[in-house]
Each structure stands twice: as C-alpha cells, then as structure tokens.
Design a protein around this motif. Sequence first.
Motif, PDB file in Angstrom:
ATOM      1  N   ILE B  72       0.840  -1.197   0.000  1.00  0.00           N
ATOM      2  CA  ILE B  72       0.000   0.000   0.000  1.00  0.00           C
ATOM      3  C   ILE B  72       0.871   1.241   0.000  1.00  0.00           C
ATOM      4  O   ILE B  72       1.874   1.313   0.718  1.00  0.00           O
ATOM      5  N   VAL B  73       0.501   2.193  -0.872  1.00  0.00           N
ATOM      6  CA  VAL B  73       1.181   3.483  -0.915  1.00  0.00           C
ATOM      7  C   VAL B  73       0.579   4.308   0.222  1.00  0.00           C
ATOM      8  O   VAL B  73      -0.640   4.391   0.346  1.00  0.00           O
ATOM      9  N   ALA B  74       1.439   4.882   1.067  1.00  0.00           N
ATOM     10  CA  ALA B  74       0.901   5.471   2.288  1.00  0.00           C
ATOM     11  C   ALA B  74       1.366   6.895   2.551  1.00  0.00           C
ATOM     12  O   ALA B  74       2.547   7.219   2.428  1.00  0.00           O
ATOM     13  N   ASN B  75       0.393   7.740   2.898  1.00  0.00           N
ATOM     14  CA  ASN B  75       0.694   9.035   3.511  1.00  0.00           C
ATOM     15  C   ASN B  75       0.620   8.816   5.029  1.00  0.00           C
ATOM     16  O   ASN B  75       0.403   7.691   5.490  1.00  0.00           O
ATOM     17  N   VAL B  76       0.752   9.885   5.803  1.00  0.00           N
ATOM     18  CA  VAL B  76       0.780   9.723   7.259  1.00  0.00           C
ATOM     19  C   VAL B  76      -0.551   9.146   7.776  1.00  0.00           C
ATOM     20  O   VAL B  76      -0.571   8.273   8.644  1.00  0.00           O
ATOM     21  N   SER B  77      -1.676   9.613   7.209  1.00  0.00           N
ATOM     22  CA  SER B  77      -2.986   9.100   7.647  1.00  0.00           C
ATOM     23  C   SER B  77      -3.078   7.593   7.446  1.00  0.00           C
ATOM     24  O   SER B  77      -3.576   6.868   8.310  1.00  0.00           O
ATOM     25  N   THR B  78      -2.628   7.139   6.290  1.00  0.00           N
ATOM     26  CA  THR B  78      -2.699   5.709   5.984  1.00  0.00           C
ATOM     27  C   THR B  78      -1.796   4.919   6.946  1.00  0.00           C
ATOM     28  O   THR B  78      -2.184   3.862   7.445  1.00  0.00           O
ATOM     29  N   LEU B  79      -0.592   5.475   7.231  1.00  0.00           N
ATOM     30  CA  LEU B  79       0.312   4.805   8.178  1.00  0.00           C
ATOM     31  C   LEU B  79      -0.377   4.625   9.516  1.00  0.00           C
ATOM     32  O   LEU B  79      -0.346   3.553  10.123  1.00  0.00           O
ATOM     33  N   PRO B 125       1.502  14.468  14.830  1.00  0.00           N
ATOM     34  CA  PRO B 125       0.240  14.573  14.084  1.00  0.00           C
ATOM     35  C   PRO B 125      -0.416  15.938  14.282  1.00  0.00           C
ATOM     36  O   PRO B 125      -0.409  16.485  15.379  1.00  0.00           O
ATOM     37  N   GLU B 126      -0.926  16.458  13.200  1.00  0.00           N
ATOM     38  CA  GLU B 126      -1.616  17.755  13.266  1.00  0.00           C
ATOM     39  C   GLU B 126      -2.918  17.660  12.516  1.00  0.00           C
ATOM     40  O   GLU B 126      -3.000  16.976  11.495  1.00  0.00           O
ATOM     41  N   ILE B 127      -3.922  18.366  13.019  1.00  0.00           N
ATOM     42  CA  ILE B 127      -5.172  18.387  12.261  1.00  0.00           C
ATOM     43  C   ILE B 127      -5.175  19.614  11.353  1.00  0.00           C
ATOM     44  O   ILE B 127      -4.422  20.561  11.560  1.00  0.00           O
ATOM     45  N   ASP B 131     -10.098  22.652  10.181  1.00  0.00           N
ATOM     46  CA  ASP B 131     -10.807  21.844  11.173  1.00  0.00           C
ATOM     47  C   ASP B 131     -10.604  22.417  12.566  1.00  0.00           C
ATOM     48  O   ASP B 131     -11.520  22.496  13.374  1.00  0.00           O
ATOM     49  N   LYS B 132      -9.371  22.839  12.833  1.00  0.00           N
ATOM     50  CA  LYS B 132      -9.040  23.445  14.131  1.00  0.00           C
ATOM     51  C   LYS B 132      -9.922  24.679  14.338  1.00  0.00           C
ATOM     52  O   LYS B 132     -10.484  24.889  15.422  1.00  0.00           O
ATOM     53  N   GLU B 133     -10.053  25.458  13.294  1.00  0.00           N
ATOM     54  CA  GLU B 133     -10.841  26.691  13.374  1.00  0.00           C
ATOM     55  C   GLU B 133     -12.296  26.391  13.750  1.00  0.00           C
ATOM     56  O   GLU B 133     -12.870  27.036  14.625  1.00  0.00           O
ATOM     57  N   LEU B 134     -12.863  25.372  13.082  1.00  0.00           N
ATOM     58  CA  LEU B 134     -14.268  25.053  13.354  1.00  0.00           C
ATOM     59  C   LEU B 134     -14.419  24.423  14.746  1.00  0.00           C
ATOM     60  O   LEU B 134     -15.401  24.700  15.451  1.00  0.00           O
ATOM     61  N   ILE B 135     -13.435  23.633  15.170  1.00  0.00           N
ATOM     62  CA  ILE B 135     -13.495  23.050  16.524  1.00  0.00           C
ATOM     63  C   ILE B 135     -13.445  24.178  17.568  1.00  0.00           C
ATOM     64  O   ILE B 135     -14.215  24.184  18.522  1.00  0.00           O
ATOM     65  N   ASP B 136     -12.557  25.152  17.344  1.00  0.00           N
ATOM     66  CA  ASP B 136     -12.478  26.288  18.273  1.00  0.00           C
ATOM     67  C   ASP B 136     -13.806  27.035  18.333  1.00  0.00           C
ATOM     68  O   ASP B 136     -14.260  27.449  19.398  1.00  0.00           O
ATOM     69  N   LYS B 137     -14.410  27.186  17.158  1.00  0.00           N
ATOM     70  CA  LYS B 137     -15.694  27.888  17.091  1.00  0.00           C
ATOM     71  C   LYS B 137     -16.759  27.109  17.883  1.00  0.00           C
ATOM     72  O   LYS B 137     -17.537  27.695  18.630  1.00  0.00           O
ATOM     73  N   LEU B 138     -16.742  25.804  17.731  1.00  0.00           N
ATOM     74  CA  LEU B 138     -17.718  24.971  18.451  1.00  0.00           C
ATOM     75  C   LEU B 138     -17.439  24.967  19.955  1.00  0.00           C
ATOM     76  O   LEU B 138     -18.362  25.008  20.767  1.00  0.00           O
ATOM     77  N   ASP B 139     -16.143  24.957  20.306  1.00  0.00           N
ATOM     78  CA  ASP B 139     -15.772  24.997  21.736  1.00  0.00           C
ATOM     79  C   ASP B 139     -16.273  26.276  22.408  1.00  0.00           C
ATOM     80  O   ASP B 139     -16.633  26.272  23.574  1.00  0.00           O
ATOM     81  N   ALA B 140     -16.265  27.367  21.626  1.00  0.00           N
ATOM     82  CA  ALA B 140     -16.657  28.661  22.194  1.00  0.00           C
ATOM     83  C   ALA B 140     -18.172  28.781  22.364  1.00  0.00           C
ATOM     84  O   ALA B 140     -18.657  29.700  23.019  1.00  0.00           O
ATOM     85  N   VAL B 210      -7.947   7.908  14.074  1.00  0.00           N
ATOM     86  CA  VAL B 210      -6.592   8.353  13.726  1.00  0.00           C
ATOM     87  C   VAL B 210      -6.610   9.742  13.079  1.00  0.00           C
ATOM     88  O   VAL B 210      -5.643  10.161  12.459  1.00  0.00           O
ATOM     89  N   GLU B 211      -7.732  10.431  13.218  1.00  0.00           N
ATOM     90  CA  GLU B 211      -7.861  11.847  12.839  1.00  0.00           C
ATOM     91  C   GLU B 211      -7.570  12.124  11.364  1.00  0.00           C
ATOM     92  O   GLU B 211      -7.047  13.182  11.037  1.00  0.00           O
ATOM     93  N   CYS B 212      -7.905  11.204  10.494  1.00  0.00           N
ATOM     94  CA  CYS B 212      -7.629  11.451   9.074  1.00  0.00           C
ATOM     95  C   CYS B 212      -8.702  12.322   8.442  1.00  0.00           C
ATOM     96  O   CYS B 212      -8.497  12.896   7.369  1.00  0.00           O
TER      97      CYS B 212
END
Lengths: 338, 267
Positions: B72-79, B125-127, B131-140, B210-212
Amino acid sequence: MSKIKKLSKESFPLLIKKISETQHVYGPVSQGKRISYQRISSADELASDFIIPDMSAKSFVFPKIEKLFSYTKNKDGVEVQDINLDNIPHRVVVGIRPCDAAGMESLKAIFSWDPSDPIFETRLKRTTFIGLACNQADDYCFCTSLGGSPGDTKGSDILLTKTDTGDYIAEILTSKGEKIVTLAPDLFQDVEGDLQKEKFLANVPKRFDNSDLQNKINAAFNTDVFDEYAMRCMGCSACAFVCPICACFDIQDETKGSKGQRVRLWDSCGAKLFTLHTSGHNPRETQGARWRQRLMHKFSYMPERLEVRGCVGCGRCSRRCPVDMNIAESLNQLIIDN
Amino acid sequence: MGAINEIAARLLETGEAKVVIGYGEGSFGSVRPAFARNQEEAEKLIYDKRCTQNLAMYVYKKEISPLRKLAIVANVSTLRGIIRLASENQIKNGDIITLYINELGEVIECKALSEIEICLAEITPEIKPEDKELIDKLDAMTPQERWNFWISEMESCIKCYACRQACPLCYCTQCAVEVNQPQWIPVAANTSGNLEWHITRAMHLSGRCVECGQCGEACPVNIPIHLLPIKLAEEIKNIYGTVSGMKIQESNTLSTFKPDDKENFIG
C-alpha cells in the motif's frame, strides 16, 4: 401547448412573492458548503452561481422518509390507518435544473408501473416545477450524452432561461404552468420573434454515443471490466441517494408500544445488505456485482421494462463519490470495449 | 517511471505483493484510489500532494483482503490507520508492505510493522487548520448552541454511510445499524436516527480515531462529521496522554483500566 413569454428580472421576485401567498415555494438555497432545495419566502434566498444543488429534487415526490400508514395493535388484532392524501401539500419548486425535472419522467415510470403508487402520484400532481435552464455546466455534466440538454423542457411546467440582460425567457409548458401565469398574468410579457434561447445555454459536450448502449452494456455482463470497480467502490449509498432517479426503497416498521407506522426509506443497490438473504447467501457477492447492477438497472433493465433510462446525466453520483466512481467514464469504457 | 512505480512493479514481479493499493489519476484533475495488479497498472500509479485520502480501509475490504500479501502506498494518515488496525489485530506482520512517502518525497519501504512505527516516531500529528478553526468555534459555543449546530447539520444527513465506509476503523462485519433484533438505532434518516447513528459512531471511535478526517471528506452533503471523533481524540490526548495510531502496543485507552487512571470526572 408551449407558449413563450418574457419575465423581466424585476418581475421574477414578484412572481415568487405572489406564488408564496397561496403555496409553499422551494428553491436551491445555499447553506454553508451545501446547496439544497429548501423552502423559501422570497427570491433573495435563492442561491446563485452554482452548477447544481448537491441533492436532487426527487425528495419532492419520493422523500427520504415516507409514511405509508400507521397501525394500532389491540386485543382483536391490528387496526390500520391509511394516510390522508389530502394532507399532501401543493408546492412550487423554482429553479429546478432541467436534468432533475427530466428525472421526474423516469420516476413516474417507476412508480406508476403496476400498481400505481397513490402517494407518489399525489405528490407529483401537486408539485409545479418552474425549471431554470443551465447557463453553466462542469465536466461532470453529461445530459447531452443521454438525449437531454441544458435547456430541456421535459418535466418542467414552466422553463425559465436567463438571458444576458438578466431577464428570463419563460416557456409555459403545461396546464400547471398556465395556472402559475394566471396568478400574476401582468408579470409575463408577450414576445415577438425568436428569443434565441440556445444562445444562453451552457455548452455540455457529448461524452459518448448512446446508440446501442443497451446492447453494449448487456454484452459486458460477464466480462472482467467490473473487477477494478469491485476493488475501488467502497459500498456506501451516496451515489444512489444523490441520484434524481434511483428509487429503490426499504420498508421499515417503527413501533412504540402498541402503536406504530410503516415507512418507506431510500435504499441502495450499492449496500451489501441490499440483496443479502437470510440464509447468508448474497447473490451480489462483491462490490463489482453491485456496481454492475447499478449500471444494468439504469441502462438495460429500465429501458427494457419502462422505456425510460434510469439516468439523466446530472453527474451528481460522480461528483459526490468519495472514490471517484465516474459513471460517464464507466459507460464510455463499456461502449468502447463492446 | 518514478520510484513508486518501480517499487510497485518489482513487488508484483517477485510476487511479494499480489496487489499494490495506491493512487491514480482520477476525473478532471482529481486523484482516485488505484490498484496495481500487473506491470501495466504499476506504471499508472502516482503520488503527489493531491494524494491525501486514507487508503487503509482497503486493507480489510472483502474484495481485496483475500489477495494478501498486499502493498500500500501510504501518507501519514494511511500509516496511522495501518498501525491502529494492527493494534486491533486486524493486520499482522507480513500481511502488508507499506510504501510510505515522506515529506522529501522519498519512498520508505516498510516490510515489518515496526518499521512504520519508526517512521511515525518522527511525526507530530496535526489536524487541518480549517478543522481546528471550526473546533475552536464549536468549543466557544454554549452547549445549547452546539446542540443546535449539530441538529441543524444532522438534518441534511441521508444515512448513506459514506462516513462509515470511508473510515479505516469501521471494519465491523456487522455494524450496529445493521442489527435489527433488537433495533438499536432507528433506520430512518430522521433527527433521532441520524443523531443516534453519529453519536454511536463517534463513541465507538473514541480513543481509536486516527484523525484522518476521511468520514467528513466522504460526506456527500458536506456535514463536518469528522469533527466529532477528532474532538474526542483531542479530549483523550488531554486526559490520558495517548494518541491513536502511532504505536502498535498502545493501550486501548477507553477499554483499559489502569489503577492510576484519573477519576476526577466522577462526582
């Protein structure tokens, strides 16, 4: 009975307002990243500058959940209460795309095929479609490959074509369309000469030659062309649910205590449960067999039994597929190979 | 031919792999999952920055799994998907050759699962920023506002289960929604049916995701449904310090009891 009138850009919002005085009006509305047909009260709410709503218009006549009847269990047995067809609302859908409107003809063929479905029939009868011809298209659009066009009038009661001035050419196509005109006759102006509607339509190139498509697809039934699709297709139902014509359904009873209702829900031949027998045997064992069924149903079985195709070339299934199962490409390949 | 094509061709030729799962050119400038079973198909594999899809779900797919050995050819998400599947005993050493393409574009051929762990050890790992922006908005938001947000989004759900099918960790042979005796989750795509489905899925993925973001990517009606499991992954990292899909021997955080687990959520 087609009659051509002109509807000025100033008159269009007035027409929406006039219709909404007596009927529920729906049209494509933008909601964040989503464009869907929603209830509107004024023309300002309509989305602009987009190719096609994400979901088709089939839910006006074949909603994702349709209550068929309700029931009450008592000591003597079960009492069934039919739904009251009088409660099905009169609605006007503004801005339906010509492909979605054309899809209504195929849906009608499915639901009136022995026996006729009274709920569907009533919904269709009480819905007026004011189509809007496409002045833009994307690479996924392929209506012209299946006999449609960006200005196709099939299925619409009125078809509007927006001209370069922002005014509309209005083709009044059916008696339901006439009724809309009589609500506000002053808004529709008489026209003289040819308004050259074709000039304002999107260019949708033909992706394949559909002559003999049915035979060619039949010839592919036992070939290995579906092997690659079997691996790639992940078996969700997105293609069937965004499709303006896919009409397979599931029947469920929702019971609470002694009362309940029987509902009709969208279903999809892409799902492995669709044909799974209680014995554990599945006649469509692999995703390839399911993808083949999707194509065969639309382009072989439906033409054979209902004399309509199960596809209008809106391209939604291919646009929305998470793994890029492109139906026009697949058809093209079958045509070339066979 | 690029390195990926050469390696795929070699693996197929030597019989080390019967199929190489990777990426190929898709419709109109997009990429799609592609499957190389012979030299000709190996030549068509590609890898570039468009190849963000997590392909790990193909590993256990019924039409592919019997072909093991796989590559399988893999990026970080696949790994991360593969490592998580291994930690849940869905893949064992020797089932799969992983062709990880690192930031420099080098292909790292991992034959043992431990080699994947070494690759992942160098990665934080980073999201995605959006997505971070929308999570922050939802957290607020207040809980009521957040509830309203999700109820409104769920109304568009059509229960096509693209989210489930695209997920590398939704490998159950019979999903809870497919059980009808008893019927745990309403079948209809109505508010309660949709909510129960998405809450069940998020809970089932908590500590495993795995946050893909593949579930959200797959959604045909653009519901940001990936934010539910991603937010839960963030919570679990904050509370227990564990991140899923980085090490095979990692604990199944929510299904493992440890005497020193925090209990401050009680009472």
